[in-house]
Design an enzyme around this catalytic site. Structure first.
Site, PDB file in Angstrom:
ATOM      1  CB  CYS A   1      39.967  27.410 -16.698  1.00 55.89           C
ATOM      2  SG  CYS A   1      41.469  27.429 -17.508  1.00 55.89           S
TER       3      CYS A   1
ATOM      4  CG  ASP B   1      44.425  27.333 -15.347  1.00 56.28           C
ATOM      5  OD1 ASP B   1      44.279  27.984 -14.587  1.00 56.28           O
ATOM      6  OD2 ASP B   1      44.075  26.266 -15.553  1.00 56.28           O
TER       7      ASP B   1
ATOM      8  CB  CYS C   1      44.222  21.252 -15.545  1.00 55.03           C
ATOM      9  SG  CYS C   1      43.983  21.262 -17.454  1.00 55.03           S
TER      10      CYS C   1
ATOM     11  CB  CYS D   1      43.023  22.388 -21.114  1.00 55.53           C
ATOM     12  SG  CYS D   1      41.815  22.409 -20.047  1.00 55.53           S
TER      13      CYS D   1
HETATM   14 FE1  FES Z   1      42.541  25.631 -17.197  1.00 53.15          FE
HETATM   15 FE2  FES Z   1      42.749  23.085 -18.194  1.00 53.15          FE
HETATM   16  S1  FES Z   1      41.333  23.947 -16.727  1.00 53.15           S
HETATM   17  S2  FES Z   1      43.717  24.776 -18.600  1.00 53.15           S
END
Ligand code: FES
Length: 134
Positions: free
Chosen positions: A33, A35, A58, A102
């Site tokens: 993702c 992140d 998230c 995640c």
């Molecule tokens: Fe990126 Fe959960 S969607 S850490």
């Protein structure tokens, strides 16, 4: 989608923030993702006495990081290296399958922070600007 334990950990996360002059720090990104997660550790005599996290992640990333940091406080660095995302997810009584990725962020950021701690002990310098995607 999320169970109550995950929702509680997300709504009331523990150990959010940054330790000043940490003994170990690690930043990783999630290849799925994009992140980012940063973990800072206070380590005394190879025992983790404090752990904090910051994330652009998230709800699942926040809940698992909160739980993972709580779990590693009091562990030796060797014990913390054995903490898996699966064990953190188990502690939270499960995550939706599409959110399991995640939970990898906290595990990997803790490992990287411990590597940083060990490198510092050996007098090596670590490039802090580098983000590893896991
Ligand atoms: Fe990126 Fe959960 S969607 S850490």
């Amino acid at each position: 989608m999320y169970n109550q334990k995950v929702l509680d950990a997300f709504a009331h996360p523990q150990n959010v923030g940054e330790i000043e002059n940490p003994d170990g720090e690690g930043t990783v990104g999630n290849a799925t993702c994009g992140d980012i997660m940063r973990i800072t550790l206070r380590i005394e005599n190879d025992v983790i006495t404090d752990a904090k996290f910051q994330t652009f992640g998230c709800a699942a990333a926040i809940a698992t990081s909160s739980t993972a940091t709580q779990m590693v406080i009091g562990m030796t660095v060797d014990e913390a290296l054995k903490l898996t995302n699966a064990r953190v997810v188990e502690e939270l009584e499960g995550l939706p399958p599409q959110k399991i990725h995640c939970s990898v962020l906290a595990e990997e950021a803790i490992k990287k922070a411990i590597e940083d701690y060990r490198a510092k002990k050996e007098g090596k310098t670590v490039d802090k600007s580098k983000v590893d995607y896991v």
